[in-house]
Motif scaffolding. Sequence first.
Motif, mmCIF file in Angstrom:
data_model
loop_
_atom_site.group_PDB
_atom_site.id
_atom_site.type_symbol
_atom_site.label_atom_id
_atom_site.label_comp_id
_atom_site.label_asym_id
_atom_site.label_seq_id
_atom_site.Cartn_x
_atom_site.Cartn_y
_atom_site.Cartn_z
ATOM 1 N N LEU A 76 56.077 24.572 40.251
ATOM 2 C CA LEU A 76 56.865 25.397 39.330
ATOM 3 C C LEU A 76 57.474 26.592 40.057
ATOM 4 O O LEU A 76 58.609 26.987 39.791
ATOM 5 C CB LEU A 76 55.993 25.877 38.168
ATOM 6 N N ALA A 77 56.715 27.164 40.998
ATOM 7 C CA ALA A 77 57.219 28.301 41.769
ATOM 8 C C ALA A 77 58.358 27.878 42.690
ATOM 9 O O ALA A 77 59.263 28.674 42.982
ATOM 10 C CB ALA A 77 56.088 28.928 42.572
ATOM 11 N N MET A 78 58.316 26.634 43.160
ATOM 12 C CA MET A 78 59.401 26.123 44.007
ATOM 13 C C MET A 78 60.683 25.944 43.213
ATOM 14 O O MET A 78 61.786 26.042 43.764
ATOM 15 C CB MET A 78 58.994 24.795 44.642
ATOM 16 N N GLY A 79 60.547 25.644 41.896
ATOM 17 C CA GLY A 79 61.738 25.471 41.083
ATOM 18 C C GLY A 79 61.661 24.412 40.002
ATOM 19 O O GLY A 79 62.617 24.207 39.263
ATOM 20 N N ALA A 80 60.521 23.717 39.895
ATOM 21 C CA ALA A 80 60.362 22.748 38.803
ATOM 22 C C ALA A 80 60.399 23.481 37.464
ATOM 23 O O ALA A 80 60.016 24.652 37.377
ATOM 24 C CB ALA A 80 59.053 21.983 38.961
ATOM 25 N N TYR A 189 60.002 27.800 50.762
ATOM 26 C CA TYR A 189 58.824 28.604 50.440
ATOM 27 C C TYR A 189 58.999 29.197 49.050
ATOM 28 O O TYR A 189 60.102 29.588 48.667
ATOM 29 C CB TYR A 189 58.635 29.731 51.459
ATOM 30 N N ALA A 190 57.927 29.267 48.315
ATOM 31 C CA ALA A 190 57.973 29.884 46.990
ATOM 32 C C ALA A 190 57.946 31.399 47.156
ATOM 33 O O ALA A 190 57.025 31.943 47.767
ATOM 34 C CB ALA A 190 56.783 29.425 46.160
ATOM 35 N N THR A 191 58.950 32.078 46.635
ATOM 36 C CA THR A 191 59.020 33.536 46.741
ATOM 37 C C THR A 191 58.096 34.178 45.706
ATOM 38 O O THR A 191 57.720 33.548 44.710
ATOM 39 C CB THR A 191 60.450 34.038 46.514
ATOM 40 N N LEU A 192 57.730 35.422 45.951
ATOM 41 C CA LEU A 192 56.820 36.121 45.038
ATOM 42 C C LEU A 192 57.378 36.197 43.612
ATOM 43 O O LEU A 192 56.642 35.929 42.656
ATOM 44 C CB LEU A 192 56.517 37.525 45.574
ATOM 45 N N PRO A 193 58.674 36.550 43.428
ATOM 46 C CA PRO A 193 59.214 36.564 42.054
ATOM 47 C C PRO A 193 59.091 35.205 41.365
ATOM 48 O O PRO A 193 58.770 35.127 40.169
ATOM 49 C CB PRO A 193 60.681 36.963 42.253
ATOM 50 N N ASN A 194 59.340 34.126 42.116
ATOM 51 C CA ASN A 194 59.252 32.795 41.529
ATOM 52 C C ASN A 194 57.803 32.400 41.234
ATOM 53 O O ASN A 194 57.537 31.652 40.289
ATOM 54 C CB ASN A 194 59.897 31.762 42.453
ATOM 55 N N MET A 196 55.549 34.505 40.251
ATOM 56 C CA MET A 196 55.248 35.222 39.004
ATOM 57 C C MET A 196 55.895 34.514 37.807
ATOM 58 O O MET A 196 55.274 34.368 36.749
ATOM 59 C CB MET A 196 55.746 36.666 39.093
ATOM 60 N N LYS A 197 57.133 34.035 37.991
ATOM 61 C CA LYS A 197 57.819 33.320 36.910
ATOM 62 C C LYS A 197 57.109 32.013 36.576
ATOM 63 O O LYS A 197 57.096 31.575 35.416
ATOM 64 C CB LYS A 197 59.268 33.026 37.300
ATOM 65 N N ALA A 198 56.515 31.384 37.594
ATOM 66 C CA ALA A 198 55.855 30.087 37.396
ATOM 67 C C ALA A 198 54.692 30.192 36.428
ATOM 68 O O ALA A 198 54.347 29.228 35.745
ATOM 69 C CB ALA A 198 55.374 29.538 38.739
ATOM 70 N N LYS A 199 54.076 31.364 36.351
ATOM 71 C CA LYS A 199 52.933 31.563 35.450
ATOM 72 C C LYS A 199 53.341 31.453 33.982
ATOM 73 O O LYS A 199 52.500 31.198 33.124
ATOM 74 C CB LYS A 199 52.280 32.923 35.713
ATOM 75 N N LYS A 200 54.634 31.659 33.723
ATOM 76 C CA LYS A 200 55.121 31.620 32.339
ATOM 77 C C LYS A 200 55.789 30.298 31.982
ATOM 78 O O LYS A 200 56.140 30.069 30.823
ATOM 79 C CB LYS A 200 56.103 32.773 32.109
#
Length: 252
Positions: A76-80, A189-194, A196-200
Amino acid sequence: MKVLVPVKRVIDYNVKVRVKADGSGVDLANVKMSMNPFDEIAVEEAIRLKEAGKADEVIAVSIGVKQAQETLRTALAMGADRAILIVAADDVHQDIEPLAVAKILAKVVADEQPGLVLCGKQAIDNDMNATGQMLAALLGWSQATFANKVDVDGDHAVVTREVDGGLQTVKVKMPAVISADLRLNEPRYATLPNIMKAKKKPLVEQTAADLGVDVAPRLTVVKTSEPATRAAGIKVGSVDELVAKLKEKGVV
């Protein structure tokens, strides 16, 4: 078009695997786990298809223990866009066999109706290299394995495959199952903002029983052992000595 990407939780590829003292399996205590590298490549390719406007949604799915949530959060952090966790085991040492995984994925495909399933060619823990092929057979879909390049064009996909003799290009009709090889891409690489977004982002949890799939193992592991230690080599002073040694022992 939806793209479904199965991802597996495995021992991190940088970790040296240790066998249990009793030979009953691999020691997973306090071992770093991560997403199977080939699955990571499949996630990256699915995200690139979405960025190119050829896919509308990327769905990551993992089958195994509850701890696989971490692996899905990485996807999800990568972009799924969303994730599905199928809890099929309570013990982290239990590996769900490819046929059971394929049956579960077939149920997920029936529910989600994706136009493409992108998966890693194999998992680095058991090296089965079977789930993608089994899934395609169960679905009656086209398949293209060991993908080095994927180009989706309308209702077809042109896939360049890595084969023993070099590269082979095939054209398959969609929907299809495509398995990713190592050189398909380099995952981001999964960035820190992404992160954090993945948690939601939505992550739905189900069980294998909910889907009516029996995951009881068909195989029994008799023993697990480490590879034999390689014997030390010897140095030779000349080509003639090398040839002589090869004639004597067959090895150097």
